[in-house]
Design an enzyme around this catalytic site. Structure first.
Site, PDB file in Angstrom:
ATOM      1  NE  ARG A   1      -1.665   1.034   4.184  1.00 56.33           N
ATOM      2  CZ  ARG A   1      -2.614   1.252   5.072  1.00 56.33           C
ATOM      3  NH1 ARG A   1      -3.360   0.262   5.479  1.00 56.33           N
ATOM      4  NH2 ARG A   1      -2.848   2.450   5.555  1.00 56.33           N
TER       5      ARG A   1
ATOM      6  CD  GLU B   1       2.940   7.479  16.942  1.00 58.68           C
ATOM      7  OE1 GLU B   1       3.111   6.429  16.284  1.00 58.68           O
ATOM      8  OE2 GLU B   1       2.040   8.296  16.681  1.00 58.68           O
TER       9      GLU B   1
ATOM     10  CE1 TYR C   1      -3.736   0.612  11.573  1.00 62.73           C
ATOM     11  CE2 TYR C   1      -4.242   0.986   9.254  1.00 62.73           C
ATOM     12  CZ  TYR C   1      -3.859   1.464  10.494  1.00 62.73           C
ATOM     13  OH  TYR C   1      -3.612   2.810  10.654  1.00 62.73           O
TER      14      TYR C   1
ATOM     15  CG  ASP D   1      -6.868   3.718   6.902  1.00 67.69           C
ATOM     16  OD1 ASP D   1      -6.011   3.747   7.802  1.00 67.69           O
ATOM     17  OD2 ASP D   1      -6.591   3.574   5.691  1.00 67.69           O
TER      18      ASP D   1
ATOM     19  NE  ARG E   1       0.342   9.680  -4.720  1.00 73.70           N
ATOM     20  CZ  ARG E   1       0.134  10.246  -3.538  1.00 73.70           C
ATOM     21  NH1 ARG E   1       0.747  11.364  -3.228  1.00 73.70           N
ATOM     22  NH2 ARG E   1      -0.705   9.691  -2.706  1.00 73.70           N
TER      23      ARG E   1
ATOM     24  NE  ARG F   1       3.185   8.155  13.794  1.00 75.65           N
ATOM     25  CZ  ARG F   1       2.037   8.109  13.134  1.00 75.65           C
ATOM     26  NH1 ARG F   1       1.976   8.523  11.883  1.00 75.65           N
ATOM     27  NH2 ARG F   1       0.933   7.648  13.711  1.00 75.65           N
TER      28      ARG F   1
ATOM     29  NE  ARG G   1       6.245  -4.139  16.864  1.00 75.84           N
ATOM     30  CZ  ARG G   1       7.333  -4.143  17.642  1.00 75.84           C
ATOM     31  NH1 ARG G   1       7.539  -5.123  18.495  1.00 75.84           N
ATOM     32  NH2 ARG G   1       8.207  -3.163  17.563  1.00 75.84           N
TER      33      ARG G   1
END
Length: 366
Positions: free
Chosen positions: A170, A298, A346, A348, A174, A278, A247
């Protein structure tokens, strides 16, 4: 007697409760945390809406879902454009012409594609069998080594050669000078944070917080005709086939006497040595001008029972184990499993909403 006991006051449970209540159903929503909202919960610190469980950027191509969520809040025009920090070198994400230009000096898409092709051929990757080979086949060895390998191995706590290739499929690549991470047509952050959305969804339901379903299971099961369960499916069945793996994350918040710490909402640290993956600077999600700022580091960690589960580890072993639990779940007449933990997948946010709407609509048609 309630029509539905909803275990979990996160996005899935809140959507289900809202739709069921509209149809005249009586819902009790419980959550073991002391707040509503699950992982989308936002909390005010220094007048900044802090995403307490990691960055949540709403994005979707589904106009119906976008219009649905906009009935609960006004969304701003935030566009997710993270940057990567590799030992002090800054690169644009997703991988695009800005990234390729800084790394290789190329200026046209053709030059960038040629560079990736050369590196892929030099690495000898023809049919990717793991994450490392898949990443190299997509973006070449330079980008893999600098911007993927370290970050991914920190995130999952495993070597990239041990991880399945689908994790990276995923990954946006670009050949344009476009730093927008998501291709989705609709994108933004709710003005005032996500908690207000959940509050509106739960209006009309009875809500009890700081309550653990498993500590008084029999009592709760007798309170309602049906249960909507959004917790861990293996825990529901007392881990009878074994424990599904996740995780986890540890969040370290800091308030700084500084009006702008890093100049971007999300900066990924892609080297292996930096222990966190991050840093989130929350004010940038809402274009804040406060005198202070709040940042969150994190740290990915191994999950064990009792920790917060964040990312299902969908390898072969866990997938097979989940299907055993799913077979049990499908035999239940009065229990509905939903959400990321209830379906070991998972999601969104827009997918959670779509899933909850589909389930509740099918349920209420009966």
């Amino acid at each position: 007697m309630y029509d539905y006991l909803i275990v979990g006051a996160g996005l899935y449970g809140a959507v289900f409760a809202y739709e069921a209540t509209k149809k005249g159903k009586k819902c009790l929503v419980i959550d073991k945390r002391n707040h509503i909202g699950g992982n989308v919960y936002t909390e005010k610190m220094e007048e900044i809406n802090v995403h307490k469980y990691g960055a949540h950027i709403f994005h979707t191509n589904n106009k119906e879902i976008w219009e649905y969520v906009n009935q609960f809040a006004e969304f701003n025009r935030y566009t997710n454009s993270p940057v990567a920090n590799y030992n002090g070198e800054i690169y644009n994400l997703p991988f695009n012409m800005n990234t390729f230009n800084k790394l290789w000096g190329v200026v046209t898409p053709e030059q960038a594609k040629q560079k990736i092709k050369e590196q892929r051929e030099a690495a000898g990757v023809k049919e990717p069998k793991n994450l490392e080979e898949q990443a190299i086949s997509l973006v070449g060895t330079d980008i893999y080594e600098k911007l993927i390998k370290g970050y991914t191995e920190k995130q999952w706590g495993r070597s990239a050669t041990e991880l399945p290739d689908f994790i990276i499929k995923r990954l946006p690549v670009r050949f344009t000078y476009d730093n927008n991470y998501f291709n989705d047509k609709y994108q933004g952050i709710p003005v005032g944070g996500y908690t207000g959305i959940i509050e509106k969804m739960l209006d009309g339901s009875e809500v009890k917080l700081g309550v653990n379903f498993f500590e008084n299971r029999q009592k709760f099961e007798n309170l309602a005709n049906k249960i909507v369960f959004t917790g861990m499916i293996d825990e529901f069945y007392n881990y009878k086939f074994g424990v599904l793996e996740y995780r986890s994350l540890v969040f370290e918040n800091e308030t700084l006497d500084n009006d702008n710490y890093q100049g971007n909402a999300v900066v990924n640290y892609t080297d292996r040595e930096t222990p966190y993956t991050r840093i989130i600077e929350h004010k940038h999600f809402e274009f804040g001008t406060q005198d202070k700022t709040v940042i969150t580091k994190e740290y990915p960690t191994e999950w064990k029972k009792g920790d917060e589960p964040y990312y299902p580890i969908n390898n072969k072993q866990n997938t097979e184990l989940y299907h055993k639990y799913k077979a049990l779940a499908e035999q239940e007449e009065n229990v509905i499993f939903g959400g990321r933990l209830g379906t070991y997948r998972y999601y969104d946010m827009h997918q959670i909403i779509a899933s909850a709407l589909k389930t509740v609509n099918e349920e209420l048609i009966k």
